[in-house]
Design an enzyme around this catalytic site. Structure first.
Site, short mmCIF file in Angstrom:
data_model
loop_
_atom_site.label_atom_id
_atom_site.label_comp_id
_atom_site.label_asym_id
_atom_site.label_seq_id
_atom_site.Cartn_x
_atom_site.Cartn_y
_atom_site.Cartn_z
N HIS A 180 0.85 -1.20 0.00
CA HIS A 180 0.00 0.00 0.00
C HIS A 180 0.88 1.25 0.00
O HIS A 180 1.44 1.64 1.01
CB HIS A 180 -0.88 -0.02 1.24
CG HIS A 180 -2.08 0.89 1.16
ND1 HIS A 180 -2.31 1.74 0.11
CD2 HIS A 180 -3.12 1.08 2.02
CE1 HIS A 180 -3.43 2.41 0.31
NE2 HIS A 180 -3.94 2.02 1.46
N HIS A 183 -3.06 6.69 -0.82
CA HIS A 183 -4.03 7.25 0.14
C HIS A 183 -3.43 7.98 1.32
O HIS A 183 -4.02 8.08 2.38
CB HIS A 183 -4.97 6.14 0.62
CG HIS A 183 -5.78 5.55 -0.51
ND1 HIS A 183 -6.52 4.40 -0.37
CD2 HIS A 183 -5.93 5.94 -1.81
CE1 HIS A 183 -7.11 4.12 -1.53
NE2 HIS A 183 -6.76 5.06 -2.42
N TYR A 185 -0.87 7.21 3.16
CA TYR A 185 -0.25 6.42 4.22
C TYR A 185 1.27 6.45 4.06
O TYR A 185 1.79 7.15 3.18
CB TYR A 185 -0.85 5.02 4.25
CG TYR A 185 -2.34 5.06 4.57
CD1 TYR A 185 -2.81 5.74 5.70
CD2 TYR A 185 -3.28 4.50 3.72
CE1 TYR A 185 -4.16 5.83 6.00
CE2 TYR A 185 -4.64 4.59 4.00
CZ TYR A 185 -5.06 5.25 5.14
OH TYR A 185 -6.40 5.35 5.42
#
Length: 366
Positions: A180, A183, A185
């Site tokens: 990931h 977004h 993060y």
């Protein structure tokens, strides 16, 4: 056969179609120990029984401090991995591939879950069970608590945590690991010039800002052998001077060289208070741009709710697959509805559900 229903092979894994379920945080670990529960078995299992080619489990923390909230799933312990193995067995038994998104929330960690918290929002104070967050610098996200800037040892721990989590995920039976980097993060925080203002080897130039992600991809690839590895990117920050699709394409190519196999293209999340022009398929052009510029396989995501729209995206070559999220929540059997509407003959409707097929549109009218 409609393009959506053509199989896709990545390394040694063949996905039965191009309709995949995106990772969606459930905030349902009420014991706050990161261990997935019966809810996760039901939630993910329904999509596998519903015909999806790939079901990706929610953003799952590689360390306790990497959780978005204390109700997130984790995979930093063997107990968590063992619980995930039960979920994976069912998903795979239904013919779907099982994926998991490995993440670290960075400065967006230690927040209240978005439901079941009496309306409380933002960072959870240390006195109330929160924890110190980490990021490229000590700059907070909006009104969230200020993080601690990671030093060299802290960065090394992040890399090691991703590799360890990846090994546990493979041991649990997951066939796709998604790193990931979107977004807002931690990995996206390092990529975005609006967030990462470091002056060392992890800040400044694009090469430096991508260094942590490249180290993570390299470490994960070394840890998991031939397992399929995705990277999720936000292809734009939706803000002047921010991360964009050109930089995304460049770094996607670098991560592909480091061992990533495929890319999941989303947008946004790095900085607050941006204007995002929401409409069906609003992120598809970014997936197309990244895929064509970098020469890599991509999936499109974002308000894709209509089977014919999804078919057009894949058939036209704008993306190699589509990821659905909210529409899957509304209709866990979206794949079978799409098959009926597009005239695809699929042989994986569970026997238990064959007495209730989706009608063809003309039948629905009658």
């Amino acid at each position: 056969m409609p393009a959506l229903f053509e199989p896709l092979t990545l390394r040694d894994l063949t996905l039965r179609n191009r309709i995949w379920v995106a990772p969606m945080c459930q905030y349902s670990v009420h014991e706050r120990d990161g261990v997935p529960t019966d809810w996760h078995l039901m939630h993910l299992g329904q999509f596998a029984a519903g015909g999806a080619g790939l079901v990706i489990a929610e953003a799952t923390a590689v360390s306790p401090e990497g959780r978005i909230s204390d109700r997130d799933t984790g995979i930093w312990t063997d107990e968590q991995a063992d619980a995930w193995a039960r979920v994976v067995r069912f998903v795979r038994s239904q013919g779907a591939a099982a994926g998991i998104q490995l993440g670290h929330a960075g400065r967006k960690a230690s927040t209240y879950a978005p439901w079941g918290t009496d309306g409380r929002r933002g960072s959870v104070a240390l006195a109330d069970g929160g924890w110190e967050t980490v990021a490229p610098t000590s700059q907070p996200f909006g009104t969230f608590a200020a993080p601690r800037a990671l030093d060299a040892a802290g960065i090394d721990r992040v890399v090691a945590d991703f590799a360890s989590a990846a090994r546990r995920a493979v041991a649990a039976g997951f066939e796709v690991l998604e790193i990931h980097a979107a977004h807002g993060y931690l990995l996206h925080q390092f990529l975005s010039p609006l967030v990462n203002t470091r002056a060392d080897g992890y800040g400044g130039s694009l090469e430096n800002r991508a260094r942590l992600l490249l180290r993570v991809v390299t470490a994960v690839r070394e840890a998991v052998g031939n397992t399929v590895v995705f990277v999720r990117f936000s292809a734009t920050d939706w803000a002047p001077g921010g991360w964009d699709d050109s930089s995304t394409a460049t770094v996607a190519r670098w991560t592909a060289d480091a061992g990533a196999d495929f890319f999941d293209i989303s947008t946004g999340g790095a900085v607050p208070d941006v204007d995002i022009p929401l409409e069906p398929g609003y992120q598809v052009p970014f997936a197309t741009s990244v895929g064509r510029t970098a020469g890599v396989g991509v999936a499109a995501v974002g308000l894709i709710t209509d089977p014919r729209h999804a078919e057009e995206i894949v058939e036209s070559g704008r993306a190699d697959a589509v990821l659905i999220g909210r529409e899957a929540l509304r209709d866990p059997h979206f794949v079978f509805r799409a098959a009926a509407e597009l005239g695809a003959d699929v042989d994986y409707v569970p026997g238990q559900y064959q007495r209730a097929p989706y009608p063809q549109p003309t039948e629905a009218i009658r």
